[in-house]
Enzyme design. Structure first.
Site, PDB file in Angstrom:
ATOM      1  N   HIS A   1       0.184  -4.166  -8.967  1.00  0.00           N
ATOM      2  CA  HIS A   1      -0.449  -5.352  -8.364  1.00  0.00           C
ATOM      3  C   HIS A   1      -1.682  -4.935  -7.580  1.00  0.00           C
ATOM      4  CE1 HIS A   1       1.634  -3.568  -4.981  1.00  0.00           C
ATOM      5  NE2 HIS A   1       0.898  -4.311  -4.170  1.00  0.00           N
TER       6      HIS A   1
ATOM      7  N   ASP B   1      -3.535  -6.278  -3.737  1.00  0.00           N
ATOM      8  CA  ASP B   1      -3.111  -7.070  -2.590  1.00  0.00           C
ATOM      9  C   ASP B   1      -3.876  -8.389  -2.500  1.00  0.00           C
ATOM     10  OD1 ASP B   1      -1.368  -5.038  -1.989  1.00  0.00           O
ATOM     11  OD2 ASP B   1      -2.764  -4.032  -0.629  1.00  0.00           O
TER      12      ASP B   1
ATOM     13  N   HIS C   1      -2.100  -0.951  -7.650  1.00  0.00           N
ATOM     14  CA  HIS C   1      -1.195   0.100  -7.196  1.00  0.00           C
ATOM     15  C   HIS C   1       0.259  -0.302  -7.405  1.00  0.00           C
ATOM     16  CE1 HIS C   1      -2.121  -2.475  -3.723  1.00  0.00           C
ATOM     17  NE2 HIS C   1      -0.913  -2.186  -3.256  1.00  0.00           N
TER      18      HIS C   1
ATOM     19  N   ARG D   1      -0.532  -0.922   7.316  1.00  0.00           N
ATOM     20  CA  ARG D   1      -1.653  -1.361   6.478  1.00  0.00           C
ATOM     21  C   ARG D   1      -2.486  -2.425   7.175  1.00  0.00           C
ATOM     22  NH1 ARG D   1      -0.179  -5.061   1.399  1.00  0.00           N
ATOM     23  NH2 ARG D   1      -1.362  -6.717   2.416  1.00  0.00           N
TER      24      ARG D   1
HETATM   25  C1  OGA Z   1       1.176  -2.336   0.061  1.00  0.00           C
HETATM   26  C2  OGA Z   1       1.871  -1.615  -1.000  1.00  0.00           C
HETATM   27  C3  OGA Z   1       2.714   0.554  -1.573  1.00  0.00           C
HETATM   28  C4  OGA Z   1       3.479   1.651  -0.942  1.00  0.00           C
HETATM   29  O1  OGA Z   1       1.432  -2.058   1.236  1.00  0.00           O
HETATM   30  O2  OGA Z   1       0.325  -3.165  -0.263  1.00  0.00           O
HETATM   31  O3  OGA Z   1       1.859  -2.049  -2.114  1.00  0.00           O
HETATM   32  O4  OGA Z   1       3.549   2.736  -1.546  1.00  0.00           O
HETATM   33  N1  OGA Z   1       2.432  -0.460  -0.646  1.00  0.00           N
HETATM   34  O5  OGA Z   1       4.045   1.448   0.129  1.00  0.00           O
HETATM   35 MN    MN Z   2       0.255  -3.671  -2.238  1.00  0.00          MN
END
Ligand code: OGA
Ligand code: MN
Length: 285
Positions: free
Chosen positions: A103, A105, A261, A277
């Site tokens: 996906h 974000d 990711h 994040r």
């Molecule tokens: C996010 C996500 C991936 C991870 O925080 O947007 O997809 O490895 N995280 O934690």
């Molecule tokens: Mn993400």
């Protein structure tokens, strides 16, 4: 002086010689922006940041998002989303199951995020090796490698993204609380072009993904399912992927237009994972 170590993969680079706790000067900041646009994922090792410093550095790129799930934001910091498997006082301190599918974000919003800035506070380990890697795929490289007739076919098409698709899909860990009607109202389905020009580099990026895209407009469902499956199988082929092995203190930025990711949930308590994040506001495609 800043230097760069490019990964051997289609995307990803380490930036060395920058201490993000001391606000980089404007010239250094512009170099970081350029490197980020070029390499799509960039990271800095061994950073020691307060939440205030994380937010302040992120703000230099522009406005920050506040996530729809306030239950997983860091207390006192609505701009910081916590991704963690840690339970405190019987309650998860963050999102326990973020992104276990491909996906980008906020692609389920009319104005998807420009990029996310991810700070690794605690990385789970087993026998000295880090667990909980994150994979990143380059959507520019994936686009370039599509057959010419597929590029033509999908270039004018739009697809629908739905937050609810990913929210309710089968999960490997934890159980999410049902969304309230008010939360649902904040995330109606949206339509985006399947191919998007990057807002800064102009490069073409594939903008459909496994996690959120539910259909291609203008095609019947069977045709849509078939074409979508074909594109999704293509865009995350190993030659487009960089897999990040985290260390405590990593600060990594990904571009939500030129990359997707996917998190790997190969750890569990007492192996703790604590990541934070910030999310940059972006433009409508
Ligand atoms: C996010 C996500 C991936 C991870 O925080 O947007 O997809 O490895 N995280 O934690
Ligand atoms: Mn993400």
């Amino acid at each position: 002086m800043l230097s760069v170590q490019k990964a051997s993969t289609a995307l990803g680079a380490e930036i060395l010689g920058v201490d993000l706790s001391k606000e980089p000067d404007e010239r250094t900041f512009q170099q970081i922006v350029e490197l980020w646009h070029k390499h799509e994922v960039v990271f800095f090792r061994n950073q020691t940041l307060t939440p205030e410093q994380h937010v302040a550095f992120s703000r230099r790129f522009g406005e920050l998002e506040h996530h729809v799930r306030t239950d997983v934001c860091k207390p006192g910091y609505p701009e910081i989303l916590v991704v963690s498997n840690i339970i405190e006082n019987g309650k998860p301190i963050g999102s326990q199951d973020a992104g276990l599918f491909w996906h980008s974000d906020l692609c389920y919003k009319a104005e998807p995020s420009r990029g996310s800035l991810f700070y690794a506070r605690e990385v789970p380990r087993k026998d000295g090796e880090p667990l909980g890697d994150t994979m990143f795929a380059s959507m520019t490289t994936a686009f370039d490698a599509l057959p010419e007739n597929t590029k033509k076919r999908i270039s004018g098409l739009k697809a629908v993204n739905s937050y609810l698709k990913a929210y309710h899909c089968d999960r490997k860990s934890g159980q999410r609380p049902p969304l309230t009607e008010e939360q649902k109202k904040k995330v109606p389905d949206v339509e985006h072009p399947m191919i998007r020009a990057h807002p800064f580099t102009g490069r073409k990026c594939v903008f459909v993904n496994e996690g959120y895209t539910i259909r291609i407009n203008g095609l019947d469902q069977a045709e849509s399912d078939k074409l979508l499956a074909e594109i999704l199988a293509h865009i995350t082929k190993p030659e487009f992927v960089y897999r990040h092995k985290w260390q405590d203190g990593d600060f990594l930025m990904w571009d939500n237009c030129s990359t997707q990711h996917c998190a790997i949930a190969d750890y569990s308590l007492p192996q703790r994972r604590l990541m934070e994040r910030t999310t940059l506001r972006g433009l409508a495609p």
